[in-house]
Design a protein around this motif. Structure first.
Motif, PDB file in Angstrom:
ATOM      1  N   GLU A 264      68.601  11.338  19.614  1.00  0.00           N
ATOM      2  CA  GLU A 264      70.013  11.738  19.592  1.00  0.00           C
ATOM      3  C   GLU A 264      70.451  12.379  20.904  1.00  0.00           C
TER       4      GLU A 264
ATOM      5  N   SER B  31      81.634  14.642  28.203  1.00  0.00           N
ATOM      6  CA  SER B  31      82.990  14.109  28.059  1.00  0.00           C
ATOM      7  C   SER B  31      83.958  15.186  27.591  1.00  0.00           C
ATOM      8  N   ASP B  32      83.527  16.002  26.618  1.00  0.00           N
ATOM      9  CA  ASP B  32      84.394  17.071  26.115  1.00  0.00           C
ATOM     10  C   ASP B  32      84.677  18.113  27.196  1.00  0.00           C
TER      11      ASP B  32
ATOM     12  N   ASN C 149      76.105  13.013  26.319  1.00  0.00           N
ATOM     13  CA  ASN C 149      77.281  12.280  26.812  1.00  0.00           C
ATOM     14  C   ASN C 149      78.560  12.801  26.167  1.00  0.00           C
ATOM     15  N   LYS C 150      78.508  13.104  24.864  1.00  0.00           N
ATOM     16  CA  LYS C 150      79.678  13.663  24.173  1.00  0.00           C
ATOM     17  C   LYS C 150      80.025  15.035  24.758  1.00  0.00           C
TER      18      LYS C 150
ATOM     19  N   LYS D 215      88.346  19.000  17.941  1.00  0.00           N
ATOM     20  CA  LYS D 215      86.943  18.596  17.808  1.00  0.00           C
ATOM     21  C   LYS D 215      86.216  18.676  19.148  1.00  0.00           C
ATOM     22  N   ASN D 216      86.920  19.190  20.161  1.00  0.00           N
ATOM     23  CA  ASN D 216      86.292  19.352  21.468  1.00  0.00           C
ATOM     24  C   ASN D 216      85.250  20.464  21.397  1.00  0.00           C
ATOM     25  N   GLU D 217      84.046  20.170  21.861  1.00  0.00           N
ATOM     26  CA  GLU D 217      82.942  21.122  21.739  1.00  0.00           C
ATOM     27  C   GLU D 217      83.182  22.421  22.489  1.00  0.00           C
TER      28      GLU D 217
ATOM     29  N   ASP E  69      73.182  10.544  23.390  1.00  0.00           N
ATOM     30  CA  ASP E  69      74.543  10.511  22.838  1.00  0.00           C
ATOM     31  C   ASP E  69      75.130  11.916  22.762  1.00  0.00           C
ATOM     32  N   ARG E  70      74.298  12.853  22.369  1.00  0.00           N
ATOM     33  CA  ARG E  70      74.761  14.235  22.245  1.00  0.00           C
ATOM     34  C   ARG E  70      75.196  14.784  23.602  1.00  0.00           C
TER      35      ARG E  70
END
Length: 641
Positions: free
Chosen positions: A115, A125-126, A121-122, A150-152, A118-119
């Motif tokens: 994971e 991006s945020d 990259n998210k 939902k932005n981290e 993907d984790r």
């Protein structure tokens, strides 16, 4: 307690009164800050956020990694705009845990290798999107909806605000930590759900810049921070009289230390700052030397001396090994913890930590209500999540604790239902006892740590992560940090500075190393000037019948020093120099030749008419009455007369 009103007019009156000092300090900081900012932008242009590798981003692999997060928190750029040190590494979303040799998320859970990409990259991006939107002042963007986004990074205000200060081209952000001063700035412009601290920060900047355009935006942040600090201090002073009576305290600076926790005594050399610090410490501790610590900083003093470090030990087989040992300040804090009284009944921390461990290790979701469940954000926060996928929110430990102490606690009333359900679980499953208020104040025994010549050491390196814990707002367990050698300790217990510890630093105004005093660290101390005049009582106490002549000569000398073109009141001679009279059998000529003249020669070396100035100073020193007005204009004095 009625708190001071925050307004533009009040600010400007305060600014005009302190204008010269404020602009000098802010200018120095802005030069330092802009240089660091330029270096940061060259090293980390905004687009690099999207392309950097995980090891270029994360914190946890030590200083040598030179990562993005490390540079911001503890490395090269820690003093850029504002400090974000301390607390958990979870504030960055992903970090490296050296003990488990794994990447972890904000809930302190290991991220599976499958994971991780993907984790990450998210997360990148945020971060990129919230910075882009913030730079464009697009606060109506759904990213900035505090409750629904939902932005981290929406809730990581310290990290994001610092980055917006750096990446914004038009200085639209102040670099003032809105979290630590939330209550104060809400008196002027309250936060809203849409935009939160980011919109508030920008609107404060815009309001002051529009009203007072002469305040350059590059200097505004540090000036407004000083304003907020002075206002908060003013609020605190209202309670000082009551505190004096309660604690039987008489010295006004003892009250100031009780209020602010951290105090710097600054002034000219020899004004008795160290003597005064010891007097304050003696009053607060009842003269108990076991409750007073003392250290003098110098350029080679470091973290290993102050907090902890590796020290050589001799093993049983005769070989030499290394073992972590506590430094002088950490030992002092441990002694203060042991002395705290624990009246009452309160096992909240134990129950809370057990619940967090249960949630972290459970294979099933911990449901709060039907459709909502809990996860651990950090030790200080639980996250409330929803099965439907809608954005969650944070339930803080502090809120639940306040509700535990008082079921009628009404701040943030919209959290009350969930807070009560968490308390029910803590009582039923984790042994939380009913709260009984302590019958004794748990800070009854006060411990005072004196740091002499505090500006002669490299402050940020000496304190390390204690940069966070030393903040008066984060004393006690709220300021827990993992020390640099935490992975070598037998337990996972974090370190904090107990709330019965008070710190006094002393510093000379004319010491050239004063400019190295970390600006962000300055914010954590209250500065009080100690003048030569205010300390003359020392001569009465120490010199007896000789005190009056000594005071007259000192005043005459200082009056002329202040009027020398190259000097000012920061170069006054303090009364400590005149205590040397006892060593020279009250021979004033020896006092001049052996103690005062060498110092004054250093003051005026290389100045215009150096010899004439020294003669003027000597003549002032020789006067034993108050008739010295003819000497105060050194340019008109004829040394041959």
């Amino acid at each position: 307690m009625l708190k001071r009103k925050v307004s533009l007019d009040d600010f400007y009156a305060w600014y005009q009164e302190n204008k010269i000092r404020l602009r000098e300090d802010a200018f120095k900081y802005s030069i330092h800050n802009e240089k660091l900012r330029e270096e940061f932008l060259k090293e980390w242009p905004l687009d690099r956020i999207l392309t950097m590798s995980i090891d270029e981003y994360i914190i946890g692999k030590g200083a040598k990694s030179n990562s993005f997060c490390y540079a911001l928190e503890a490395g090269k750029y820690q003093s850029l705009f504002m400090g974000i040190g301390g607390g958990g590494s979870s504030k960055f979303g992903i970090y490296w845990n050296e003990n488990t040799k794994s990447y972890k998320n904000q809930a302190n859970k290991i991220i599976p290798e499958s994971e991780l990409e993907d984790r990450f990259n998210k997360l990148k991006s945020d971060l990129y999107e919230i910075i882009q939107a913030g730079r464009m002042l697009d606060f109506n963007n759904p990213i900035f909806d505090i409750k629904k986004s939902k932005n981290e990074f929406i809730g990581r205000s310290a990290v994001v605000t610092k980055l917006l200060c750096i990446y914004s081209e038009n200085h639209s952000f102040l670099g003032v930590n809105m979290n630590s001063q939330n209550e104060f700035w809400n008196r002027l412009i309250p936060q809203s759900n849409q935009g939160g601290p980011y919109r508030q920060n920008h609107e404060i900047c815009k309001l002051f810049s529009k009203t007072y355009p002469e305040l350059e935006s590059s200097m505004l942040g540090s000036i407004l921070f000083e304003y907020s600090k002075d206002c908060i201090d003013s609020d605190n002073k209202q309670g000082e009289k009551e505190m004096s009576e309660q604690n039987n305290i008489h010295h006004p600076l003892s009250n100031i230390l009780l209020q602010s926790k951290n105090l710097i005594l600054r002034g000219a050399p020899g004004t008795g700052k160290t003597y005064l610090a010891k007097e304050i410490a003696a009053e607060l501790t009842g003269g108990n030397e076991d409750q007073i610590g003392f250290v003098q900083f110098h350029p080679s003093y470091d973290y290993t001396d102050f907090v902890e470090g590796l020290r050589p030990i001799s093993n049983e087989d005769g070989s030499i090994g290394f073992k972590p040992q506590d430094g002088i300040f950490k030992k002092f804090c441990q002694k203060a913890k042991e002395a705290q009284k624990t009246g009452g009944q309160d096992n909240f921390d134990e129950a809370w930590d057990s619940y967090l461990a249960y949630i972290n290790n459970s294979d099933e979701k911990e449901y709060l209500t039907k459709g909502s469940y809990l996860s651990v954000n950090s030790r200080q926060n639980l996250s409330v999540n929803y099965d439907k996928g809608t954005s969650g929110w944070s339930l803080s430990r502090n809120y639940v604790y306040e509700l535990y102490k008082d079921s009628n606690y009404n701040k943030q009333n919209y959290y009350k239902s969930e807070g009560k359900k968490v308390l029910e679980t803590l009582k039923k499953r984790f042994g939380l006892k009913d709260y009984i208020s302590p019958t004794e104040i748990n800070t009854d025994k006060k411990f005072v740590f004196i740091i002499d010549e505090i500006n002669r050491g490299e402050i940020s390196k000496i304190f390390g992560e204690l940069f966070f814990s030393i903040d008066p707002g984060y004393r006690g367990r709220d300021g827990e940090v993992s020390t640099q050698y935490a992975n070598l300790h037998e337990t996972d217990e974090k370190f904090y500075i107990p709330d019965n510890v008070y710190i006094i630093g002393t510093m000379n105004d004319i010491d050239r190393s004063v400019d190295t005093f970390d600006f962000a660290m300055r914010r954590r101390f209250r500065f009080v000037e100690v003048t030569a005049e205010s300390q003359l009582y020392i001569l009465d106490k120490k010199l007896g019948e000789h005190a009056e002549e000594a005071k007259t000569r000192l005043r005459n000398l200082n009056a002329v020093i202040e009027n020398v073109q190259e000097l000012n009141s920061h170069y006054h001679i303090g009364p400590s120099y005149f205590l040397k009279l006892k060593d020279v059998d009250f021979d004033y000529e020896l006092l001049w030749s052996d103690y005062l003249k060498p110092l004054l020669e250093d003051y005026v070396r290389g100045s215009y008419e150096e010899d004439e100035t020294l003669q003027t100073l000597k003549k002032a020193f020789d006067l034993t009455n108050n008739e010295q007005t003819d000497l105060q204009d050194t340019g008109d004095y004829d040394a041959d007369n």
